[in-house]
Design a protein around this motif. Structure first.
Motif, mmCIF file in Angstrom:
data_model
loop_
_atom_site.group_PDB
_atom_site.id
_atom_site.type_symbol
_atom_site.label_atom_id
_atom_site.label_comp_id
_atom_site.label_asym_id
_atom_site.label_seq_id
_atom_site.Cartn_x
_atom_site.Cartn_y
_atom_site.Cartn_z
ATOM 1 N N ARG A 1 36.894 18.147 -33.444
ATOM 2 C CA ARG A 1 37.600 19.142 -34.237
ATOM 3 C C ARG A 1 36.672 19.827 -35.249
ATOM 4 O O ARG A 1 37.025 20.866 -35.805
ATOM 5 C CB ARG A 1 38.780 18.509 -34.976
ATOM 6 N N GLY A 2 35.541 19.182 -35.538
ATOM 7 C CA GLY A 2 34.569 19.803 -36.429
ATOM 8 C C GLY A 2 34.856 19.613 -37.897
ATOM 9 O O GLY A 2 34.534 20.487 -38.714
ATOM 10 N N TYR A 3 35.474 18.480 -38.267
ATOM 11 C CA TYR A 3 35.636 18.210 -39.690
ATOM 12 C C TYR A 3 35.615 16.697 -39.917
ATOM 13 O O TYR A 3 35.752 15.897 -38.993
ATOM 14 C CB TYR A 3 36.888 18.850 -40.288
ATOM 15 N N CYS A 4 35.448 16.331 -41.197
ATOM 16 C CA CYS A 4 35.296 14.915 -41.536
ATOM 17 C C CYS A 4 35.917 14.671 -42.910
ATOM 18 O O CYS A 4 35.715 15.458 -43.849
ATOM 19 C CB CYS A 4 33.807 14.550 -41.546
ATOM 20 N N ALA B 1 36.788 13.329 -50.380
ATOM 21 C CA ALA B 1 35.925 14.462 -50.038
ATOM 22 C C ALA B 1 36.162 14.854 -48.590
ATOM 23 O O ALA B 1 36.770 14.111 -47.809
ATOM 24 C CB ALA B 1 34.456 14.112 -50.267
ATOM 25 N N CYS B 2 35.661 16.036 -48.240
ATOM 26 C CA CYS B 2 35.802 16.505 -46.866
ATOM 27 C C CYS B 2 34.616 17.403 -46.517
ATOM 28 O O CYS B 2 33.938 17.946 -47.395
ATOM 29 C CB CYS B 2 37.116 17.248 -46.669
ATOM 30 N N ILE B 3 34.393 17.528 -45.225
ATOM 31 C CA ILE B 3 33.416 18.482 -44.698
ATOM 32 C C ILE B 3 34.166 19.328 -43.679
ATOM 33 O O ILE B 3 34.654 18.807 -42.663
ATOM 34 C CB ILE B 3 32.216 17.784 -44.046
ATOM 35 N N TRP B 4 34.254 20.633 -43.932
ATOM 36 C CA TRP B 4 34.982 21.497 -43.024
ATOM 37 C C TRP B 4 34.061 22.033 -41.933
ATOM 38 O O TRP B 4 32.840 21.858 -41.974
ATOM 39 C CB TRP B 4 35.632 22.649 -43.793
ATOM 40 N N ARG B 5 34.654 22.709 -40.992
ATOM 41 C CA ARG B 5 33.942 23.163 -39.805
ATOM 42 C C ARG B 5 32.704 24.007 -40.143
ATOM 43 O O ARG B 5 31.657 23.859 -39.527
ATOM 44 C CB ARG B 5 34.881 23.968 -38.902
ATOM 45 N N LYS B 6 32.811 24.885 -41.117
ATOM 46 C CA LYS B 6 31.706 25.791 -41.428
ATOM 47 C C LYS B 6 30.457 25.041 -41.913
ATOM 48 O O LYS B 6 29.341 25.560 -41.817
ATOM 49 C CB LYS B 6 32.144 26.816 -42.471
ATOM 50 N N ASN B 7 30.660 23.835 -42.472
ATOM 51 C CA ASN B 7 29.529 23.041 -42.959
ATOM 52 C C ASN B 7 29.338 21.747 -42.158
ATOM 53 O O ASN B 7 28.536 20.889 -42.551
ATOM 54 C CB ASN B 7 29.718 22.690 -44.435
ATOM 55 N N GLU C 1 22.303 17.717 -38.936
ATOM 56 C CA GLU C 1 20.993 18.027 -39.517
ATOM 57 C C GLU C 1 20.475 16.851 -40.342
ATOM 58 O O GLU C 1 19.285 16.524 -40.305
ATOM 59 C CB GLU C 1 21.101 19.280 -40.383
ATOM 60 N N PHE C 2 21.371 16.242 -41.092
ATOM 61 C CA PHE C 2 20.985 15.062 -41.885
ATOM 62 C C PHE C 2 20.517 13.930 -40.979
ATOM 63 O O PHE C 2 19.465 13.302 -41.227
ATOM 64 C CB PHE C 2 22.177 14.612 -42.737
ATOM 65 N N GLU C 3 21.263 13.646 -39.921
ATOM 66 C CA GLU C 3 20.901 12.548 -39.012
ATOM 67 C C GLU C 3 19.592 12.841 -38.284
ATOM 68 O O GLU C 3 18.767 11.937 -38.095
ATOM 69 C CB GLU C 3 22.034 12.318 -38.008
ATOM 70 N N ARG C 4 19.397 14.073 -37.874
ATOM 71 C CA ARG C 4 18.178 14.445 -37.163
ATOM 72 C C ARG C 4 16.948 14.338 -38.079
ATOM 73 O O ARG C 4 15.877 13.899 -37.662
ATOM 74 C CB ARG C 4 18.309 15.853 -36.599
ATOM 75 N N TYR D 1 47.799 18.365 -51.892
ATOM 76 C CA TYR D 1 46.836 17.366 -51.437
ATOM 77 C C TYR D 1 45.987 16.761 -52.550
ATOM 78 O O TYR D 1 45.232 15.828 -52.320
ATOM 79 C CB TYR D 1 45.918 17.978 -50.373
ATOM 80 N N GLY D 2 46.084 17.327 -53.736
ATOM 81 C CA GLY D 2 45.409 16.750 -54.878
ATOM 82 C C GLY D 2 43.958 17.195 -55.000
ATOM 83 O O GLY D 2 43.516 18.173 -54.383
ATOM 84 N N LEU D 3 43.207 16.418 -55.818
ATOM 85 C CA LEU D 3 41.799 16.744 -56.097
ATOM 86 C C LEU D 3 40.935 16.345 -54.905
ATOM 87 O O LEU D 3 41.055 15.248 -54.364
ATOM 88 C CB LEU D 3 41.339 15.992 -57.348
ATOM 89 N N ARG D 4 40.056 17.219 -54.538
ATOM 90 C CA ARG D 4 39.173 16.932 -53.395
ATOM 91 C C ARG D 4 37.846 17.655 -53.585
ATOM 92 O O ARG D 4 37.800 18.756 -54.125
ATOM 93 C CB ARG D 4 39.827 17.365 -52.091
ATOM 94 N N LEU D 5 36.749 16.965 -53.129
ATOM 95 C CA LEU D 5 35.425 17.567 -53.139
ATOM 96 C C LEU D 5 35.101 18.061 -51.734
ATOM 97 O O LEU D 5 35.283 17.328 -50.763
ATOM 98 C CB LEU D 5 34.365 16.542 -53.570
ATOM 99 N N GLU D 6 34.676 19.287 -51.669
ATOM 100 C CA GLU D 6 34.224 19.810 -50.376
ATOM 101 C C GLU D 6 32.699 19.715 -50.327
ATOM 102 O O GLU D 6 32.002 20.264 -51.185
ATOM 103 C CB GLU D 6 34.659 21.267 -50.189
ATOM 104 N N ILE D 7 32.170 18.988 -49.347
ATOM 105 C CA ILE D 7 30.725 18.803 -49.206
ATOM 106 C C ILE D 7 30.142 20.014 -48.499
ATOM 107 O O ILE D 7 30.530 20.355 -47.377
ATOM 108 C CB ILE D 7 30.409 17.515 -48.423
ATOM 109 N N LEU D 8 29.201 20.641 -49.194
ATOM 110 C CA LEU D 8 28.581 21.850 -48.657
ATOM 111 C C LEU D 8 27.224 21.553 -48.005
ATOM 112 O O LEU D 8 26.832 22.226 -47.060
ATOM 113 C CB LEU D 8 28.391 22.892 -49.774
#
Length: 400
Positions: free
Chosen positions: A41-44, A66-72, A78-81, A105-112
């Motif tokens: 799905r491209g998110y975490c 926190a979350c990582i959306w599809r765009k990021n 890249e980190f794993e590689r 959904y409350g407070l959330r950090l989006e990882i860029l």
């Protein structure tokens, strides 16, 4: 006090947080936890945690979702590689995040973005701290020379032929399979005796399991030519058991040469640094053993060729020397026989001159008594009968 609606409070918090953090990104250091990754799905989704230094479980200072959306989402690969570290829980990361608040959904950090250099630096600092401690605690097993780590295991003499092998690997793993297949299919037909000491090689307790197998090998009394530790590929965290103090101490002082082929291309573990020989993969570990024996065979064949050449040259020199000595013997022998022939001829002439028949022929006679020659007058008695031998016969005479 007049109560407010929950939605009003939520909208107020949203406005405050948006006013403070909207359109801004912040770098934060946090540890990952409770990861729910959806690659298709491209998110975490995950939880970021800060714990008290040295605290056990429960010593949590802060925790945010926190979350990582599809765009990021690409930042994970890249980190794993870049680092060779799997994006998993319990990793401390340097993250660029934006802060948002949603009334539902409350407070959330989006990882860029994830900074890989921070993680690599942490891993290197931890590894270096272990190495420094080993240098301090065990100077008899590990020391530095010209910036290189030297260990007692590295200085062990390597057998010219390596055939009796103790293998440490996970049962039925890719590393175990690749190593055994490469040995069995070697193109030179070399035979290897491999005793397997199977154990877990990653995860909690792996280092003690591996060191326990090393202890079994050392106490077995079997004269192994080498111990081979193999493991298939994986993330950097999977190699944690090969980066510990216990593992470094055991490997550095082990009494049998250790060959490590633990399946990573990027980073070098403490085990790699301190063992007798390190290669990248289990397949290359088997290839190393095959090449070691092939080199020995090549040297033997080369020495055999040299021995044939030297023997041929020695035989040729000996043959020439025998020919010279034979010719010399023939010359000396001919000279000797010639001298003997001359001497015999001279003696024959002398003998012919001394032959009594020739003397008698010249007018001499011999006086005999019963066939015995008399040479003195004192031997002759009056009135006795003697024989007188002359050239043409014998006559009897009477002494007066």
């Amino acid at each position: 006090m007049t109560p407010v609606r929950l939605s009003d409070l939520a909208f107020t918090l949203e406005a405050v947080i948006d006013n403070a953090f909207g359109q801004k990104a912040v770098w934060v250091i946090a540890e990952t936890s409770d990861i729910k990754n959806y690659p298709d799905r491209g998110y975490c989704f995950l939880t970021l945690v800060e714990r008290e230094a040295g605290a056990s479980a429960g010593g949590t200072l802060a925790k945010l979702e926190a979350c990582i959306w599809r765009k990021n989402y690409h930042t994970i690969s890249e980190f794993e590689r870049t680092t060779g570290v799997a994006f998993a829980r319990n990793i401390q990361l340097l993250l660029l995040v934006s802060v948002s608040f949603n009334p539902v959904y409350g407070l959330r950090l989006e990882i860029l973005k994830i900074d890989p250099s921070y993680t690599l630096g942490n891993l290197e600092r931890e590894r270096q701290a272990v190495l420094d401690t080993l240098l301090r605690d065990h100077p008899e097993l590990i020391w530095l020379e010209d910036g290189q780590y030297i260990t007692a295991n590295q200085l062990l003499p390597r057998p010219a032929v390596m055939q009796r092998i103790a293998l440490i690997a996970a049962p039925n793993s890719d590393g175990w399979r690749d190593f055994r297949h490469e040995l069995a299919q070697n193109p030179f037909g070399y035979d290897f005796v491999v005793d397997e000491y199977l154990t877990q090689v990653q995860g909690q307790g792996a280092e003690r399991a591996i060191c326990g197998q090393l202890e079994r090998i050392a106490l077995s009394g079997i004269p192994y030519d080498a111990v081979v530790m193999v493991r298939g590929g994986g993330s950097q965290l999977d190699f944690g058991s090969f980066d510990t103090y216990l593992m470094g101490q055991t490997v550095a002082g082990f009494p049998i040469p250790i060959l490590a082929g633990i399946g990573h291309e990027r980073n070098v573990s403490i085990t790699d640094l301190l063992c007798h020989e390190s290669v990248k993969t289990p397949t290359k570990a088997a290839a190393f053993l095959i090449e070691q024996n092939r080199q020995f065979e090549a040297n033997c064949l080369l020495l055999g060729d040299r021995l044939r050449v030297v023997a041929r040259e020695a035989m040729q020199i000996a043959r020439e020397q025998v020919d010279r000595e034979t010719e010399r013997l023939r010359f000396v022998t001919q000279l000797y026989f010639r001298e003997c022939h001359t001497s015999l001829a001279e003696k024959a002439v002398t003998l012919r001159h001394l032959d009594p028949s020739n003397v008698l022929r010249r007018g001499y006679a011999m006086v005999l008594r019963n066939g015995r020659i008399l040479t003195k007058t004192t031997d002759i008695q009056p009135n006795e009968t003697l024989q007188l031998q002359m050239h043409d016969g014998t006559v009897e005479v009477e002494v007066v």
